[in-house]
Every structure is written in C-alpha cells, then in structure tokens.
Design a protein around this motif. Structure first.
Motif, PDB file in Angstrom:
ATOM      1  N   LEU A  12      46.784 -66.207  39.682  1.00  0.00           N
ATOM      2  CA  LEU A  12      45.864 -65.072  39.774  1.00  0.00           C
ATOM      3  C   LEU A  12      46.364 -63.845  39.027  1.00  0.00           C
ATOM      4  O   LEU A  12      45.708 -63.366  38.100  1.00  0.00           O
ATOM      5  CB  LEU A  12      45.590 -64.742  41.246  1.00  0.00           C
ATOM      6  N   LEU A  13      47.514 -63.349  39.407  1.00  0.00           N
ATOM      7  CA  LEU A  13      47.988 -62.085  38.830  1.00  0.00           C
ATOM      8  C   LEU A  13      48.178 -62.191  37.322  1.00  0.00           C
ATOM      9  O   LEU A  13      47.771 -61.295  36.570  1.00  0.00           O
ATOM     10  CB  LEU A  13      49.294 -61.655  39.501  1.00  0.00           C
ATOM     11  N   GLY A  14      48.796 -63.277  36.874  1.00  0.00           N
ATOM     12  CA  GLY A  14      49.034 -63.432  35.443  1.00  0.00           C
ATOM     13  C   GLY A  14      47.788 -63.790  34.658  1.00  0.00           C
ATOM     14  O   GLY A  14      47.308 -62.989  33.828  1.00  0.00           O
ATOM     15  N   PRO A  15      47.201 -64.978  34.885  1.00  0.00           N
ATOM     16  CA  PRO A  15      46.093 -65.422  34.026  1.00  0.00           C
ATOM     17  C   PRO A  15      44.781 -64.686  34.230  1.00  0.00           C
ATOM     18  O   PRO A  15      44.001 -64.552  33.284  1.00  0.00           O
ATOM     19  CB  PRO A  15      45.954 -66.905  34.388  1.00  0.00           C
ATOM     20  N   ILE A  16      44.508 -64.208  35.425  1.00  0.00           N
ATOM     21  CA  ILE A  16      43.213 -63.570  35.693  1.00  0.00           C
ATOM     22  C   ILE A  16      43.284 -62.054  35.535  1.00  0.00           C
ATOM     23  O   ILE A  16      42.358 -61.435  35.001  1.00  0.00           O
ATOM     24  CB  ILE A  16      42.708 -63.948  37.101  1.00  0.00           C
ATOM     25  N   LEU A  17      44.375 -61.448  35.958  1.00  0.00           N
ATOM     26  CA  LEU A  17      44.465 -59.978  35.966  1.00  0.00           C
ATOM     27  C   LEU A  17      45.388 -59.418  34.889  1.00  0.00           C
ATOM     28  O   LEU A  17      45.487 -58.198  34.731  1.00  0.00           O
ATOM     29  CB  LEU A  17      44.937 -59.501  37.345  1.00  0.00           C
ATOM     30  N   GLY A  18      46.093 -60.282  34.180  1.00  0.00           N
ATOM     31  CA  GLY A  18      46.928 -59.806  33.085  1.00  0.00           C
ATOM     32  C   GLY A  18      48.203 -59.104  33.506  1.00  0.00           C
ATOM     33  O   GLY A  18      48.774 -58.319  32.744  1.00  0.00           O
ATOM     34  N   ILE A  19      48.681 -59.375  34.740  1.00  0.00           N
ATOM     35  CA  ILE A  19      49.965 -58.816  35.185  1.00  0.00           C
ATOM     36  C   ILE A  19      51.047 -59.772  34.693  1.00  0.00           C
ATOM     37  O   ILE A  19      51.432 -60.730  35.372  1.00  0.00           O
ATOM     38  CB  ILE A  19      50.018 -58.672  36.717  1.00  0.00           C
ATOM     39  N   ASP A  20      51.523 -59.554  33.478  1.00  0.00           N
ATOM     40  CA  ASP A  20      52.435 -60.493  32.848  1.00  0.00           C
ATOM     41  C   ASP A  20      53.815 -60.495  33.491  1.00  0.00           C
ATOM     42  O   ASP A  20      54.402 -61.556  33.709  1.00  0.00           O
ATOM     43  CB  ASP A  20      52.551 -60.197  31.351  1.00  0.00           C
ATOM     44  N   ASN A  21      54.333 -59.327  33.792  1.00  0.00           N
ATOM     45  CA  ASN A  21      55.667 -59.217  34.390  1.00  0.00           C
ATOM     46  C   ASN A  21      55.580 -58.260  35.577  1.00  0.00           C
ATOM     47  O   ASN A  21      55.560 -57.043  35.389  1.00  0.00           O
ATOM     48  CB  ASN A  21      56.692 -58.717  33.375  1.00  0.00           C
ATOM     49  N   PRO A  22      55.540 -58.770  36.800  1.00  0.00           N
ATOM     50  CA  PRO A  22      55.366 -57.877  37.960  1.00  0.00           C
ATOM     51  C   PRO A  22      56.557 -56.962  38.200  1.00  0.00           C
ATOM     52  O   PRO A  22      56.441 -56.000  38.956  1.00  0.00           O
ATOM     53  CB  PRO A  22      55.170 -58.864  39.116  1.00  0.00           C
ATOM     54  N   ARG A  23      57.695 -57.250  37.577  1.00  0.00           N
ATOM     55  CA  ARG A  23      58.852 -56.357  37.743  1.00  0.00           C
ATOM     56  C   ARG A  23      58.650 -55.048  37.004  1.00  0.00           C
ATOM     57  O   ARG A  23      59.197 -54.021  37.395  1.00  0.00           O
ATOM     58  CB  ARG A  23      60.126 -57.031  37.224  1.00  0.00           C
ATOM     59  N   THR A  24      57.899 -55.081  35.908  1.00  0.00           N
ATOM     60  CA  THR A  24      57.817 -53.901  35.052  1.00  0.00           C
ATOM     61  C   THR A  24      56.399 -53.404  34.816  1.00  0.00           C
ATOM     62  O   THR A  24      56.217 -52.284  34.326  1.00  0.00           O
ATOM     63  CB  THR A  24      58.454 -54.216  33.680  1.00  0.00           C
ATOM     64  N   ASN A  25      55.388 -54.203  35.144  1.00  0.00           N
ATOM     65  CA  ASN A  25      54.016 -53.804  34.850  1.00  0.00           C
ATOM     66  C   ASN A  25      53.593 -52.633  35.740  1.00  0.00           C
ATOM     67  O   ASN A  25      53.651 -52.731  36.973  1.00  0.00           O
ATOM     68  CB  ASN A  25      53.069 -54.989  35.057  1.00  0.00           C
ATOM     69  N   PRO A  26      53.157 -51.518  35.162  1.00  0.00           N
ATOM     70  CA  PRO A  26      52.815 -50.338  35.975  1.00  0.00           C
ATOM     71  C   PRO A  26      51.513 -50.484  36.749  1.00  0.00           C
ATOM     72  O   PRO A  26      51.198 -49.624  37.581  1.00  0.00           O
ATOM     73  CB  PRO A  26      52.719 -49.221  34.930  1.00  0.00           C
ATOM     74  N   ARG A  27      50.747 -51.543  36.515  1.00  0.00           N
ATOM     75  CA  ARG A  27      49.467 -51.705  37.191  1.00  0.00           C
ATOM     76  C   ARG A  27      49.597 -52.365  38.556  1.00  0.00           C
ATOM     77  O   ARG A  27      48.591 -52.497  39.265  1.00  0.00           O
ATOM     78  CB  ARG A  27      48.525 -52.540  36.311  1.00  0.00           C
ATOM     79  N   ILE A  28      50.791 -52.778  38.944  1.00  0.00           N
ATOM     80  CA  ILE A  28      50.950 -53.442  40.235  1.00  0.00           C
ATOM     81  C   ILE A  28      51.877 -52.635  41.139  1.00  0.00           C
ATOM     82  O   ILE A  28      52.878 -52.077  40.694  1.00  0.00           O
ATOM     83  CB  ILE A  28      51.475 -54.889  40.072  1.00  0.00           C
ATOM     84  N   GLU A  29      51.486 -52.551  42.412  1.00  0.00           N
ATOM     85  CA  GLU A  29      52.301 -51.902  43.439  1.00  0.00           C
ATOM     86  C   GLU A  29      52.530 -52.906  44.558  1.00  0.00           C
ATOM     87  O   GLU A  29      51.756 -53.846  44.743  1.00  0.00           O
ATOM     88  CB  GLU A  29      51.591 -50.660  43.995  1.00  0.00           C
ATOM     89  N   PHE A  30      53.596 -52.687  45.315  1.00  0.00           N
ATOM     90  CA  PHE A  30      53.961 -53.587  46.400  1.00  0.00           C
ATOM     91  C   PHE A  30      53.979 -52.813  47.716  1.00  0.00           C
ATOM     92  O   PHE A  30      54.500 -51.697  47.771  1.00  0.00           O
ATOM     93  CB  PHE A  30      55.332 -54.221  46.135  1.00  0.00           C
TER      94      PHE A  30
END
Length: 411
Positions: A327-345
């Motif tokens: 989901l995060l990678g192929p559908i939403l384009g969150i390629d690297n969750p460690r560094t991508n500014p579009r994702i929060e935890f």
C-alpha cells in the motif's frame, strides 16, 4: 553469557522522584517538553530536552543546547536532587499500568557485545537522531536515559530479580499518566553476587527500544568523545534496563500519510480494493494480525491483503512490512518511510480519534491503524539478524528518565 554489571549511579531523591522524573526525550513534542519544564523547575526534561528551558526559536541542535544539558545535570547533582551512590549497585525497576506489572534490572551492558550481535537489534537508526544523542552523551558525559532491553524469560533469573521487590522500595510514586514506578537499590555484596550468578545463564539480549541511544553510545566510545576509546573505558558500557520478554507489552505504531499528492480518494480506494479485501461499517481498530484500519475521505474501512505474505524473511512477513510493500509504496508513493516527509508515525497509546484529527488537519491525507507486532516476532527478527521497517513497535509503559543517571566519567 552476556556482560551485565552494577554501577555507581546518581539516584533521584525519593521525595522528589515524581516531580523530577519525566517521559523519555523522544516521546514528547516540543510543546509538551516546554510545558513539563515550565511546570517543574527541577524536571529532568531540562536535561534530556534542554531546549525546553531555553528561548523559543533557538536552534534545538545548536551547541548551546548541549552545553545547557550539561549545566542542568550539574545543577541537579550540586543541589542534591540527584544523589551519588557510594558504591556500585544494581537497580530493580518495576512499572505497573492497569494491573499489569513488569520488573527489570537497571545495569551496565557492553557496547562491544552490541557490535558483536550478542545484544541484538531489530531496527536501523536515523543519522540525524543518532547524531543528536551522540552530542548529548558527549556533552553531559553521562547516560541520562536507559536503553530498553529484553532477555528470554528464565524462571531463575526472573525470581532473582523479583526477590528484591519483597521489601519496601527506595522510590515509589505514580506518574501523571497513571503508571506506578518503584525502584530498589541493590548494593549489598551478597545480593550483587547472587544477581550476577543468576544472570550468567542469559546468553543474549534484545534491544526493545532505544536503538538511537545504543548506537550513539557506541559512537561516543569508538570516537573517544568521552574517555580514551579503549575496551576498558567506562564509555565502552551503557546503562540499560533488562526485562523478561514475556512481561513486555507492545502497542501498534500507526501511520498517517499527510498528502496524497495528485491521487484522488476515489483513485486510492480503487487501487486499495484491487489488492485488499475492504469492509465497511465495522469497528476501525484491527482485531487480528493481517488487518488494518484505513481512514480516508472521512470514513473508516477495515482492510486485509487478498494474498498471504510470502516473503522468505521473518521481517518481510510482518504486518508493517506488508503494509509498506502493498500500500504505502506502490499505491501512495512512500518509497522510503525512514526519510519520506509525507509520512508520520503515531504510537498506539494515542486513541484512533487522534489519527482522525491529524487527517482533518491535512484533508488530502489518510491514516492507517495497525495491529501490534508481537514480542515473539521481534525476537525472531532479531535472532535472524534481520531489520524491521521503521516504527514497528511502541512499548508501553515507557521508562521514566531521571530516576538513575550513569555518569560515564566517574565510573
């Protein structure tokens, strides 16, 4: 056997423990840190997040912040808020939340054994956060926070630690979040020897929480920032709290994607329904492994992958890995969750309403509620020498900072 040893700690005065001790540096935001520091002039937050006691707008990673941290620590020691123990000791530490208790041992462990894989990790670190703690440890010359470790529960080891809780604690209080904290200082020679004998059966330790503290402590030692960098240097060890694995509670770590970029809600849902089974009108929180709650367009959905994970590695079969891969990678384009500014935890201690509020603040986003990773999965990943996706686990309750400090230069 692993290396575990007592040390001379600076222990908070029992009558001040509730006021001085505070949550770890990395579980509060800047506003929360400032509120704690303002309410309690002797709060240990002024040491671990010293920018909270400085003017707003100051660079939180400027030299002055680390210099202030050292000054605040020295002040607490000089004022007798933190009291130096006369001889090496172990410290039995018990936390109780909602009737659930975990009891561990605060001790020194070996950074060489961390490098050798005897103390096993399951996460990578972020360079910026690792550098921050490296500078903090070097400036203060101290371990101001505990690395959170686990060992595979062993009845004899568990009993040896629990035996010290039969007497009245040296420190006892209930924190504002309702967690009861109790601490026993164990410094009699016979008691120390008995604990060392019991711990001789422990073959390895696991980093549950505190990967950045562990990595930063290793840098401080290897780079000779405190001491001479030798294997005999006190900097070659770090303060940790060691718990039996079956007492630990992991909560989920949820995800918030703040920007769908050019994707519409309808487009995202169409792609989700291609890969996931989607249910509507059910409670949003996942009830089993392999399920997720999805909040998008003002509505909650329960989703589950249509195909079972088939990765060869233990880590690849984790829910959070499947979520990233499907989901995060192929559908939403969150390629690297460690560094991508579009994702929060968001830690699982927060209610799901908090996820809704975060999405409401950025309407072109979505939130995903996860099911908690199990402790058995964490141990399996670490034993296999694999790495989990970032923010796979949220341990609760959190260890309190400021109860015991290990000053490296004095050991």
């Amino acid at each position: 056997m692993v290396f575990v040893a007592p040390f001379r700690g600076d222990v908070v005065r029992s009558d001040l423990a509730a006021e001085v001790s505070c949550p770890p540096y990395d579980v509060v935001n800047a506003d929360e840190a400032r509120q704690i520091a303002a309410k309690h002039p002797d709060s240990f937050m002024r040491v671990i997040r010293s920018e909270a006691a400085m003017a707003e707008g100051d660079d939180p990673y400027g030299d002055a912040v680390y210099e202030r941290a050292r000054a605040e620590l020295d002040r607490l020691v000089a004022a007798g808020v933190l009291c130096e123990r006369p001889q090496p000791a172990f410290y039995v530490y018990e936390l109780e939340r909602e009737g659930r208790t975990q009891t561990g041992l605060i001790a020194e462990v070996s950074l060489a054994e961390y490098e050798a894989g005897i103390i096993k990790r399951h996460e990578l670190t972020r360079p910026d956060k690792e550098l921050d703690r490296t500078r903090h440890i070097a400036a203060t010359g101290a371990n101001t926070g505990q690395v959170y470790l686990a060992y595979r529960s062993d009845p004899s080891v568990d009993a040896a630690i629990l035996g010290h809780t039969l007497r009245d604690p040296d420190i006892a209080f209930r924190a504002p979040d309702g967690v009861r904290h109790r601490l026993w200082v164990v410094d009699r020679d016979d008691d120390v020897r008995n604990l060392l004998a019991a711990l001789a059966d422990v073959e390895s330790l696991y980093v549950a929480d505190g990967h950045h503290r562990m990595a930063a402590s290793t840098r401080v030692w290897r780079e000779g920032r405190v001491g001479d960098g030798s294997p005999e240097s006190p900097a070659a060890r770090v303060m940790a709290t060691i718990f039996p694995h079956n007492q630990l509670r992991i909560l989920p770590y949820h995800r918030v994607v703040t920007d769908l970029e050019s994707r519409s809600v309808a487009d995202v849902m169409a792609r989700v329904e291609w890969v996931f089974d989607v249910r509507r009108g059910v409670p949003p929180a996942p009830e089993h492994p392999g399920e997720f709650g999805l909040f998008i367009g003002g509505s909650w959905y329960r989703i589950a992958p249509k195909k079972k994970p088939s990765g060869a590695s233990v880590a690849a079969r984790l829910d959070v890995a499947v979520l990233q891969d499907e989901l995060l990678g192929p559908i939403l384009g969150i390629d690297n969750p460690r560094t991508n500014p579009r994702i929060e935890f968001v830690g699982g201690i927060r209610p799901l309403a908090d996820l809704e509020q975060r999405v409401a603040a950025s309407p072109s986003g979505l939130a995903i509620a996860c099911f908690a990773t199990s402790m058995d999965d964490l141990l399996a990943v670490a034993d296999a020498g694999e790495i989990m996706p970032p923010k796979s686990t949220w341990f609760e309750p959190k260890l309190r900072s400021g109860l015991v400090v290990r000053r490296i230069a004095r050991q």
